[in-house]
Design a protein around this motif. Sequence first.
Motif, PDB file in Angstrom:
ATOM      1  N   GLY A  67      42.112  53.057  52.232  1.00 23.39           N
ATOM      2  CA  GLY A  67      41.698  54.285  52.897  1.00 23.39           C
ATOM      3  C   GLY A  67      42.651  55.445  52.711  1.00 23.39           C
ATOM      4  O   GLY A  67      42.269  56.610  52.869  1.00 23.39           O
ATOM      5  N   LEU A  68      43.914  55.157  52.390  1.00 28.28           N
ATOM      6  CA  LEU A  68      44.881  56.233  52.195  1.00 28.28           C
ATOM      7  C   LEU A  68      44.564  57.078  50.966  1.00 28.28           C
ATOM      8  O   LEU A  68      44.949  58.246  50.891  1.00 28.28           O
ATOM      9  CB  LEU A  68      46.294  55.647  52.058  1.00 28.28           C
ATOM     10  N   SER A  69      43.881  56.493  50.003  1.00 29.20           N
ATOM     11  CA  SER A  69      43.495  57.251  48.804  1.00 29.20           C
ATOM     12  C   SER A  69      42.055  56.930  48.432  1.00 29.20           C
ATOM     13  O   SER A  69      41.796  56.357  47.365  1.00 29.20           O
ATOM     14  CB  SER A  69      44.437  56.921  47.641  1.00 29.20           C
ATOM     15  N   PRO A  70      41.110  57.262  49.320  1.00 28.11           N
ATOM     16  CA  PRO A  70      39.703  56.944  49.032  1.00 28.11           C
ATOM     17  C   PRO A  70      39.179  57.779  47.870  1.00 28.11           C
ATOM     18  O   PRO A  70      39.533  58.948  47.712  1.00 28.11           O
ATOM     19  CB  PRO A  70      38.998  57.319  50.342  1.00 28.11           C
ATOM     20  N   LYS A  71      38.328  57.174  47.064  1.00 30.62           N
ATOM     21  CA  LYS A  71      37.765  57.907  45.932  1.00 30.62           C
ATOM     22  C   LYS A  71      36.340  57.440  45.696  1.00 30.62           C
ATOM     23  O   LYS A  71      36.027  56.260  45.806  1.00 30.62           O
ATOM     24  CB  LYS A  71      38.619  57.696  44.674  1.00 30.62           C
ATOM     25  N   ARG A  72      35.462  58.395  45.397  1.00 26.33           N
ATOM     26  CA  ARG A  72      34.073  58.083  45.074  1.00 26.33           C
ATOM     27  C   ARG A  72      33.937  57.934  43.569  1.00 26.33           C
ATOM     28  O   ARG A  72      34.387  58.785  42.801  1.00 26.33           O
ATOM     29  CB  ARG A  72      33.158  59.192  45.588  1.00 26.33           C
ATOM     30  N   LEU A  73      33.319  56.831  43.163  1.00 30.61           N
ATOM     31  CA  LEU A  73      33.132  56.583  41.741  1.00 30.61           C
ATOM     32  C   LEU A  73      31.694  56.776  41.293  1.00 30.61           C
ATOM     33  O   LEU A  73      31.446  56.901  40.090  1.00 30.61           O
ATOM     34  CB  LEU A  73      33.546  55.134  41.397  1.00 30.61           C
ATOM     35  N   ASP A  74      30.771  56.804  42.226  1.00 29.80           N
ATOM     36  CA  ASP A  74      29.356  56.751  41.858  1.00 29.80           C
ATOM     37  C   ASP A  74      28.883  57.978  41.085  1.00 29.80           C
ATOM     38  O   ASP A  74      27.859  57.924  40.403  1.00 29.80           O
ATOM     39  CB  ASP A  74      28.478  56.543  43.096  1.00 29.80           C
ATOM     40  N   LYS A  75      29.628  59.067  41.174  1.00 28.87           N
ATOM     41  CA  LYS A  75      29.218  60.272  40.449  1.00 28.87           C
ATOM     42  C   LYS A  75      29.978  60.446  39.130  1.00 28.87           C
ATOM     43  O   LYS A  75      29.750  61.415  38.406  1.00 28.87           O
ATOM     44  CB  LYS A  75      29.398  61.505  41.333  1.00 28.87           C
ATOM     45  N   LEU A  76      30.881  59.544  38.835  1.00 31.20           N
ATOM     46  CA  LEU A  76      31.622  59.596  37.576  1.00 31.20           C
ATOM     47  C   LEU A  76      30.813  58.951  36.454  1.00 31.20           C
ATOM     48  O   LEU A  76      29.978  58.073  36.709  1.00 31.20           O
ATOM     49  CB  LEU A  76      32.961  58.862  37.714  1.00 31.20           C
ATOM     50  N   LEU A  78      29.868  56.375  33.566  1.00 33.88           N
ATOM     51  CA  LEU A  78      30.085  54.941  33.532  1.00 33.88           C
ATOM     52  C   LEU A  78      31.340  54.581  32.745  1.00 33.88           C
ATOM     53  O   LEU A  78      32.063  53.635  33.095  1.00 33.88           O
ATOM     54  CB  LEU A  78      28.866  54.236  32.922  1.00 33.88           C
ATOM     55  N   SER A  79      31.640  55.344  31.703  1.00 35.53           N
ATOM     56  CA  SER A  79      32.810  55.051  30.882  1.00 35.53           C
ATOM     57  C   SER A  79      34.110  55.176  31.677  1.00 35.53           C
ATOM     58  O   SER A  79      35.089  54.482  31.397  1.00 35.53           O
ATOM     59  CB  SER A  79      32.861  55.997  29.674  1.00 35.53           C
ATOM     60  N   GLN A  80      34.123  56.068  32.692  1.00 32.27           N
ATOM     61  CA  GLN A  80      35.312  56.229  33.526  1.00 32.27           C
ATOM     62  C   GLN A  80      35.369  55.187  34.638  1.00 32.27           C
ATOM     63  O   GLN A  80      36.440  54.829  35.123  1.00 32.27           O
ATOM     64  CB  GLN A  80      35.330  57.632  34.138  1.00 32.27           C
ATOM     65  N   ARG A  81      34.196  54.708  35.039  1.00 33.42           N
ATOM     66  CA  ARG A  81      34.153  53.720  36.118  1.00 33.42           C
ATOM     67  C   ARG A  81      34.438  52.307  35.630  1.00 33.42           C
ATOM     68  O   ARG A  81      34.982  51.489  36.372  1.00 33.42           O
ATOM     69  CB  ARG A  81      32.771  53.735  36.792  1.00 33.42           C
ATOM     70  N   THR A  82      34.071  52.015  34.410  1.00 31.29           N
ATOM     71  CA  THR A  82      34.150  50.644  33.903  1.00 31.29           C
ATOM     72  C   THR A  82      35.533  50.023  34.035  1.00 31.29           C
ATOM     73  O   THR A  82      35.655  48.875  34.490  1.00 31.29           O
ATOM     74  CB  THR A  82      33.681  50.590  32.437  1.00 31.29           C
ATOM     75  N   PRO A  83      36.638  50.722  33.663  1.00 29.02           N
ATOM     76  CA  PRO A  83      37.964  50.105  33.814  1.00 29.02           C
ATOM     77  C   PRO A  83      38.291  49.763  35.267  1.00 29.02           C
ATOM     78  O   PRO A  83      38.950  48.753  35.528  1.00 29.02           O
ATOM     79  CB  PRO A  83      38.917  51.169  33.266  1.00 29.02           C
ATOM     80  N   ILE A  84      37.840  50.591  36.199  1.00 26.52           N
ATOM     81  CA  ILE A  84      38.109  50.337  37.618  1.00 26.52           C
ATOM     82  C   ILE A  84      37.325  49.129  38.089  1.00 26.52           C
ATOM     83  O   ILE A  84      37.845  48.268  38.815  1.00 26.52           O
ATOM     84  CB  ILE A  84      37.773  51.583  38.458  1.00 26.52           C
ATOM     85  N   TYR A  85      36.052  49.044  37.667  1.00 24.35           N
ATOM     86  CA  TYR A  85      35.243  47.872  38.021  1.00 24.35           C
ATOM     87  C   TYR A  85      35.854  46.609  37.431  1.00 24.35           C
ATOM     88  O   TYR A  85      35.908  45.565  38.087  1.00 24.35           O
ATOM     89  CB  TYR A  85      33.812  48.036  37.494  1.00 24.35           C
ATOM     90  N   ARG A  86      36.299  46.710  36.187  1.00 21.70           N
ATOM     91  CA  ARG A  86      36.886  45.549  35.526  1.00 21.70           C
ATOM     92  C   ARG A  86      38.121  45.061  36.292  1.00 21.70           C
ATOM     93  O   ARG A  86      38.311  43.855  36.475  1.00 21.70           O
ATOM     94  CB  ARG A  86      37.248  45.906  34.087  1.00 21.70           C
ATOM     95  N   HIS A  87      38.943  46.016  36.716  1.00 22.61           N
ATOM     96  CA  HIS A  87      40.133  45.649  37.485  1.00 22.61           C
ATOM     97  C   HIS A  87      39.736  45.002  38.811  1.00 22.61           C
ATOM     98  O   HIS A  87      40.381  44.019  39.241  1.00 22.61           O
ATOM     99  CB  HIS A  87      40.990  46.881  37.753  1.00 22.61           C
ATOM    100  N   ALA A  88      38.718  45.522  39.481  1.00 24.26           N
ATOM    101  CA  ALA A  88      38.289  44.979  40.773  1.00 24.26           C
ATOM    102  C   ALA A  88      37.820  43.529  40.624  1.00 24.26           C
ATOM    103  O   ALA A  88      38.190  42.654  41.416  1.00 24.26           O
ATOM    104  CB  ALA A  88      37.173  45.840  41.364  1.00 24.26           C
ATOM    105  N   LEU A 136      32.142  49.609  48.889  1.00 23.24           N
ATOM    106  CA  LEU A 136      31.567  50.537  49.866  1.00 23.24           C
ATOM    107  C   LEU A 136      32.282  51.884  49.829  1.00 23.24           C
ATOM    108  O   LEU A 136      31.644  52.945  49.854  1.00 23.24           O
ATOM    109  CB  LEU A 136      31.646  49.934  51.272  1.00 23.24           C
ATOM    110  N   VAL A 137      33.618  51.854  49.762  1.00 16.66           N
ATOM    111  CA  VAL A 137      34.388  53.106  49.722  1.00 16.66           C
ATOM    112  C   VAL A 137      34.081  53.884  48.455  1.00 16.66           C
ATOM    113  O   VAL A 137      33.964  55.120  48.482  1.00 16.66           O
ATOM    114  CB  VAL A 137      35.896  52.804  49.818  1.00 16.66           C
ATOM    115  N   TRP A 138      33.922  53.200  47.337  1.00 21.12           N
ATOM    116  CA  TRP A 138      33.718  53.861  46.056  1.00 21.12           C
ATOM    117  C   TRP A 138      32.305  54.402  45.873  1.00 21.12           C
ATOM    118  O   TRP A 138      32.085  55.267  45.024  1.00 21.12           O
ATOM    119  CB  TRP A 138      34.023  52.883  44.909  1.00 21.12           C
ATOM    120  N   HIS A 139      31.343  53.902  46.669  1.00 25.62           N
ATOM    121  CA  HIS A 139      29.947  54.257  46.384  1.00 25.62           C
ATOM    122  C   HIS A 139      29.169  54.803  47.576  1.00 25.62           C
ATOM    123  O   HIS A 139      28.002  55.157  47.428  1.00 25.62           O
ATOM    124  CB  HIS A 139      29.201  53.029  45.841  1.00 25.62           C
TER     125      HIS A 139
END
Length: 370
Positions: A67-76, A78-88, A136-139
Amino acid sequence: MSLDALRGFDMFWILGGEGLFAALLMLTGWSGWQWFDGQMHHSQWHGFTFYDVIFPLFIFLSGVALGLSPKRLDKLPLSQRTPIYRHAFKRLGLLILLGVLYNHGWGTGAPVDPEQVRYASVLARIGFAWFIGAMLVWHTSLRTQIISAFAILIGYGLLQLFMPFPNGQAGQFTQTGSINAYIDTLFLPGISYQNRALDPEGILSTLPAVVNGLIGVFVGQYLVKQQQALNKLSGEWVKVITLLLVGALLIGLGWLVDMIIPVNKDLWTSSFVLVTSGWSMVFLAIFYGIVDVLKWQKWSLVFVVIGTNAIIIYLASSLMNWQYFAQSLFGGVVNVAPASWQQLLSVMSLLAVQWLALLWLYQRKIFIRI
């Protein structure tokens, strides 16, 4: 800094700190230490002790960090979101794997037969709570996250109270008769903890643990929010007082719910989520006020050193025989001490060898993240 300090304080008791009060009882003979020692053990079934808050506090703190650094990914894109999803997904999978290693540590090793492996674990629950919370936080919006937390908490309570299931009765909060035990028996792969019908880190009870993390997310977002106050310092104290009051409110609400749904760690009941989230907020408020607002930080280094490598030292507590190292380094001193002092010195030496190893990592800025 208070986040790392509180995480370290949380882990301190797992690493051996829970033995201090029994040792102090032996040293001093003061019967009051018996009550403190009783708080260093999990509740037998219904009820609550300090040791019961350690696990949910860690989940709560992982939510605060999110929560200290919340970020929305759903509007980015897919190429920018994929590395974050992969890490998750990688983090979730790694925590599940490390949880299996922890379960079968202590010199035994994981069985070759997959049916004899215990897959449910503390680390796996931390992983799932963080993963679902992160998605939930990302989307979704904060409003949706709050609604989701309420829906999970209320839905889980209603499920335990009213959902019928084969060869069982709704509303049973027993080790063998609850719907949690039924779901674990039916769907949990491998073996359960001590081959019980109910695994304390089982399938169904993982869902409400997500709420502990989400409440942490809400607290993290609140802490970074700019307060409209006379000055920055007064605004920070408003945050501290607010966390204390809301925490106390959640604790009180949890014990009210206890009259219908008992506070129970193994079932991770909705009342347990409220009580543990309340205490987590109280602890964070205290540490935040002392460490980050008052800037009294030197003492907190003892816990910060632990908190910055919390998961790795937790895993090492199962895979390494720290007692052997403590005996090798300090055994001579312990053995010549008076009998009444030996237990306390043994506990302190066990804590010392782990802390010194963590200090070595901390001083070299080696922080093992997952």
